[in-house]
Design an enzyme around this catalytic site. Structure first.
Site, PDB file in Angstrom:
ATOM      1  N   CYS A  51       0.831  -1.204   0.000  1.00 34.42           N
ATOM      2  CA  CYS A  51       0.000   0.000   0.000  1.00 34.42           C
ATOM      3  C   CYS A  51       0.869   1.259   0.000  1.00 34.42           C
ATOM      4  O   CYS A  51       1.470   1.567  -1.020  1.00 34.42           O
ATOM      5  CB  CYS A  51      -0.977  -0.042   1.157  1.00 34.42           C
ATOM      6  SG  CYS A  51      -2.464   0.884   0.791  1.00 34.42           S
TER       7      CYS A  51
ATOM      8  N   HIS B 253      -3.569  -5.246   0.507  1.00 32.64           N
ATOM      9  CA  HIS B 253      -3.012  -5.739   1.773  1.00 32.64           C
ATOM     10  C   HIS B 253      -3.015  -7.268   1.818  1.00 32.64           C
ATOM     11  O   HIS B 253      -3.954  -7.871   2.349  1.00 32.64           O
ATOM     12  CB  HIS B 253      -3.815  -5.180   2.953  1.00 32.64           C
ATOM     13  CG  HIS B 253      -3.591  -3.726   3.155  1.00 32.64           C
ATOM     14  ND1 HIS B 253      -2.592  -3.227   3.953  1.00 32.64           N
ATOM     15  CD2 HIS B 253      -4.218  -2.649   2.614  1.00 32.64           C
ATOM     16  CE1 HIS B 253      -2.619  -1.906   3.918  1.00 32.64           C
ATOM     17  NE2 HIS B 253      -3.596  -1.527   3.114  1.00 32.64           N
TER      18      HIS B 253
ATOM     19  N   GLU C 107      -1.421  -9.238   3.658  1.00 31.70           N
ATOM     20  CA  GLU C 107      -1.331  -9.784   5.017  1.00 31.70           C
ATOM     21  C   GLU C 107      -2.688 -10.175   5.582  1.00 31.70           C
ATOM     22  O   GLU C 107      -2.784 -11.049   6.451  1.00 31.70           O
ATOM     23  CB  GLU C 107      -0.616  -8.789   5.944  1.00 31.70           C
ATOM     24  CG  GLU C 107      -1.393  -7.524   6.331  1.00 31.70           C
ATOM     25  CD  GLU C 107      -1.315  -6.375   5.312  1.00 31.70           C
ATOM     26  OE1 GLU C 107      -0.970  -6.646   4.140  1.00 31.70           O
ATOM     27  OE2 GLU C 107      -1.612  -5.229   5.686  1.00 31.70           O
TER      28      GLU C 107
HETATM   29  N1  GLN Z   1      -2.151   6.683   2.455  1.00 27.63           N
HETATM   30  C1  GLN Z   1      -2.181   5.891   1.277  1.00 27.63           C
HETATM   31  C2  GLN Z   1      -3.514   6.002   0.548  1.00 27.63           C
HETATM   32  O1  GLN Z   1      -4.508   6.371   1.132  1.00 27.63           O
HETATM   33  C3  GLN Z   1      -1.879   4.448   1.590  1.00 27.63           C
HETATM   34  C4  GLN Z   1      -2.897   3.824   2.449  1.00 27.63           C
HETATM   35  C5  GLN Z   1      -2.423   2.537   3.089  1.00 27.63           C
HETATM   36  O2  GLN Z   1      -1.230   2.271   3.135  1.00 27.63           O
HETATM   37  N2  GLN Z   1      -3.335   1.771   3.659  1.00 27.63           N
HETATM   38  O3  GLN Z   1      -3.590   5.686  -0.603  1.00 27.63           O
END
Ligand code: GLN
Length: 557
Positions: free
Chosen positions: A385, A511, A513
Site C-alpha cells: 500500500c 493488503h 497480510e
Molecule cells: N495513504 C495511502 C492512501 O490512502 C496508503 C494507504 C495505506 O497504506 N493503507 O492511498
C-alpha cells in the site's frame, strides 16, 4: 447439526489485553475441528461506528474484510484460526447500535415510547447477535466476544443483553466463558486469585454466572489453585482452565484441548462429535517452534513501538516462516532514523525489507531511502500500500530521473505527482468508510514474480487507500524497467509493480497480510520469505565477514 443455535459469550476481567480474541478464536477453531459450524462475533463497546477512523495508537490495526468493512483486529484472529472469511455482521459496535436506534427514532418508529438502554439498546444488541444465524445459515455455535473488561461503564448494555440471552434461549443453550488474570506476585512468591474472585463477583452482580474460567498466568497454575478458584467463583474445577504464557499464540488451541475445554463446551450443549483432528495444526506449531534457520527482515514503518498496528503482517511472517522452516525476526526501524543515519546502517545485514501501509508524510523520505538501498543492492523487498507508493516514488526519482516525484497525498502543488488521488475519491469530504475498501480483482502478468507466487491469472485482494499510481507516468516507469505486474481487470488501476531484474522486488497496492492463514501462508509473503532464505544462504556461503550489500555498492562506485 443442532436445530437450536448455541451461544458462547466470552468476557474479560481484571485487565485488558488478556487475549480474549485469541481465546475466542481458539475455542472456535476447536469446535470447527469437531465438525461444528461456528461463527465468531466481536462486540465493541466504543461509540465509533467502526475503528476505521481511529488512530492505531488507540486501536491497533484496522482489519479490512472482503466486503470492505473496517473492523477490529480480533476479526483477524477469527479469520486466521478458523480459516474463514467474515463480513460486516461479525463486528458490532455501540456506535452502530446507537446509529440504528437514533435513525429509527427520527423516522418515528418508536412513536410514543421513551427510547431507553433497556429494552431498546439491549434488543438491538441481541438482534445483531441473532442476525448471524441467518447470515451464516444456522451455525451450531455463535461465539461472541465482548470487548473491554467487566465493570466498564460502556460495556454494561452488552453485559445486560448477553444476560438476557440466557433467559430467552435457556441456560442449556448459553455458555459464559470469562477470561481473567492470575498474577504472580514475586515479592510474596505466589499466585494471587483475588483479582479473579473480584472480577467474577462483578460479573455475578450483573447476573452472569460464568460456566468456565480461562485463567491467564505467567506460569502454569497448580491444581490446588484451580480448586481454590473453583470454590470462590462457583465454577466446577475442571472448567477452570489454565492459560499460561506460551511461545506462540497458535499453541493456545492445543493447550485448551489438552485441558478438555472443547469437551466441556460440547457436554454443556449436548453436542456429540468425534474428537478434533489436530495433527496438521500440531505439526505447524512444531515447525514453528523448531525452525531450521533464522532470517532478519527489516520493517520500516511509523509505529515501530506499536506492534499491534501491524498485527496481520507479523502473523503473515509467522505463516510464511513456518513454510520455509524459518524463524522470521523482525527488525523494526523507524523511518526517521533512516533519514538521520542512512539506510545502510540498518539494512546491510537484513535478509529483506518490508514497508507496510500507512498514512501521512512523516517518515516517507526514510522509507524511500530504504527502498533505494534494497533495490540497488538486490535485497528482497515487499511493499504494501503506502509501501508500494513509496516504491513508485523511489523508482521515479532514482531510475527515471524525476527528482521531484512525490505523492499527491502529501503535497498538492507537485511537478510530478506519480501517486495521485483516485478519480472516485475526488470530492470525498467525509472520512469514515470512504476509502477504496475491500476485495477487488487483480489481473496478473504472466512471467511476473506475482504470477509465479499465486500461480493464477486473477486474484482477489483487500484494499484500503485513496491514492494510486498515476497513469500519466505508466509509460515512463515501464520504459525504465518497472513492471506493472498486476492491474485491475479494466486496466485502469495499477495494483502491483515489480522490478524484474531484481531477485525479488514486489510492491502491491492491496493488503496481502489480511488473507494469510497459518496453514495457508499468503503466496507473496511465502515467496518473499523464500527469496530471503536464498539471499541469506548466499550470504552465508561467502566469507562471514563480507557484507554483500556493501560489496555490491563498492562494485558500483
Ligand atoms: N495513504 C495511502 C492512501 O490512502 C496508503 C494507504 C495505506 O497504506 N493503507 O492511498
Amino acid at each position: 447439526m443442532a436445530d437450536q443455535t448455541k451461544y458462547i459469550f466470552v468476557t474479560g476481567g481484571v485487565v485488558s489485553a488478556l487475549g480474549k480474541g485469541i481465546a475466542s478464536a481458539s475455542i472456535g477453531y476447536l469446535l470447527k475441528k469437531r465438525g461444528l459450524k461456528v461463527c465468531n462475533l466481536k462486540l465493541d463497546p466504543y461509540l465509533n461506528v467502526d475503528p476505521g477512523t481511529m488512530n492505531p495508537f488507540q486501536h491497533g490495526e484496522v482489519f479490512v474484510l472482503d466486503d470492505g468493512s473496517e473492523t477490529d483486529l480480533d476479526l483477524g484472529h477469527y479469520e486466521r484460526f478458523l480459516d474463514q472469511s467474515l463480513s460486516k455482521d461479525n463486528n458490532v459496535t455501540t456506535g452502530q447500535v446507537y446509529n440504528t436506534i437514533i435513525t429509527r427514532e427520527r423516522r418515528g418508529d418508536y412513536l410514543g415510547a421513551t427510547v431507553q438502554v433497556i429494552p431498546h439498546v439491549t434488543e438491538e444488541i441481541k438482534s445483531r447477535i441473532r442476525r448471524l444465524k441467518k447470515v451464516f445459515d444456522n451455525p451450531d455455535v455463535i461465539i461472541s466476544e465482548i470487548g473491554g473488561t467487566v465493570g466498564d461503564i460502556e460495556s454494561l448494555p452488552f453485559m445486560e443483553a448477553i444476560r438476557q440471552v440466557s433467559l430467552e434461549e435457556g441456560p442449556e443453550n448459553v455458555m459464559y466463558i470469562h477470561v481473567t488474570l492470575v498474577p504472580f506476585i514475586s515479592a510474596a512468591g505466589e499466585f494471587k486469585t483475588k483479582p479473579t474472585q473480584h472480577s467474577v463477583r462483578e460479573l455475578r452482580a450483573i447476573g452472569i454466572q460464568p460456566n468456565a474460567l480461562i485463567c491467564r498466568s505467567a506460569k502454569p497454575i497448580s491444581d490446588d489453585l484451580r480448586k481454590k478458584i473453583s470454590l470462590f467463583c462457583s465454577v466446577p474445577v475442571k472448567n477452570v482452565i489454565s492459560a499460561q504464557d506460551v511461545s506462540t499464540i497458535y499453541q493456545i488451541p492445543l493447550k485448551f484441548h489438552e485441558q478438555g475445554l472443547d469437551d466441556i463446551v460440547c457436554q454443556h450443549f449436548g453436542f456429540e462429535t468425534d474428537p478434533p483432528e489436530l495433527s496438521q495444526w500440531e505439526d505447524m506449531v512444531h515447525r514453528l517452534n523448531n525452525p531450521r534457520r533464522r532470517l532478519k527482515i527489516a520493517m520500516c514503518g511509523k509505529y515501530v513501538n506499536l506492534h499491534d498496528a501491524y498485527k496481520s503482517i507479523i502473523e503473515a511472517f509467522v505463516h510464511a516462516g513456518v513454510h520455509s522452516d524459518a524463524e522470521v525476526e523482525l527488525i523494526w526501524i523507524s523511518s526517521e532514523d533512516i533519514k538521520h543515519f542512512g539506510a545502510r546502517k540498518f539494512l546491510h545485514d537484513a535478509d529483506g525489507l518490508l514497508i507496510p501501509g500507512g498514512f501521512g508524510e512523516r517518515g516517507v523520505e526514510g522509507k524511500i531511502e530504504a527502498i533505494r538501498y534494497v533495490r540497488e543492492n538486490n535485497i528482497p523487498f515487499l511493499g504494501i500500500c503506502l509501501g508500494m507508493q513509496c516504491a513508485v516514488i523511489e523508482f521515479a526519482r532514482n531510475a527515471c530521473g524525476l527528482a521531484e516525484a512525490h505523492s499527491y497525498e502529501f503535497y498538492r502543488d507537485l511537478k510530478h505527482p506519480v501517486i495521485h488521488l483516485m478519480a472516485d475519491q475526488e470530492g470525498v469530504t467525509q472520512l469514515g468508510g470512504t476509502m477504496r475498501l475491500g476485495a477487488y480483482p487483480c489481473r496478473l502478468v504472466r512471467g511476473s514474480k506475482s504470477y509465479e507466487a499465486y500461480g493464477t491469472d486473477e486474484v482477489s485482494e483487500r484494499h484500503r487507500h485513496r491514492y494510486e499510481l498515476n497513469n500519466a507516468y505508466r509509460e515512463m516507469l515501464t520504459a525504465k524497467g518497472l513492471l506493472l505486474a498486476g492491474v485491475s481487470p479494466d486496466s485502469r488501476l495499477v495494483e502491483i509493480v515489480e522490478v524484474p531484474d531484481h531477485r525479488w522486488f514486489v510492491s502491491v497496492q492491496f493488503h496481502p497480510e489480511l488473507k494469510s492463514r497459518p496453514e495457508r501462508p499468503h503466496p507473496l509473503f511465502r515467496d518473499f520469505i523464500k527469496a530471503a532464505v536464498v539471499y541469506n544462504e548466499e550470504r552465508n556461503r561467502k566469507e562471514p565477514a563480507e557484507d554483500p550489500a556493501s560489496a555490491d555498492l563498492a562494485r558500483r562506485e
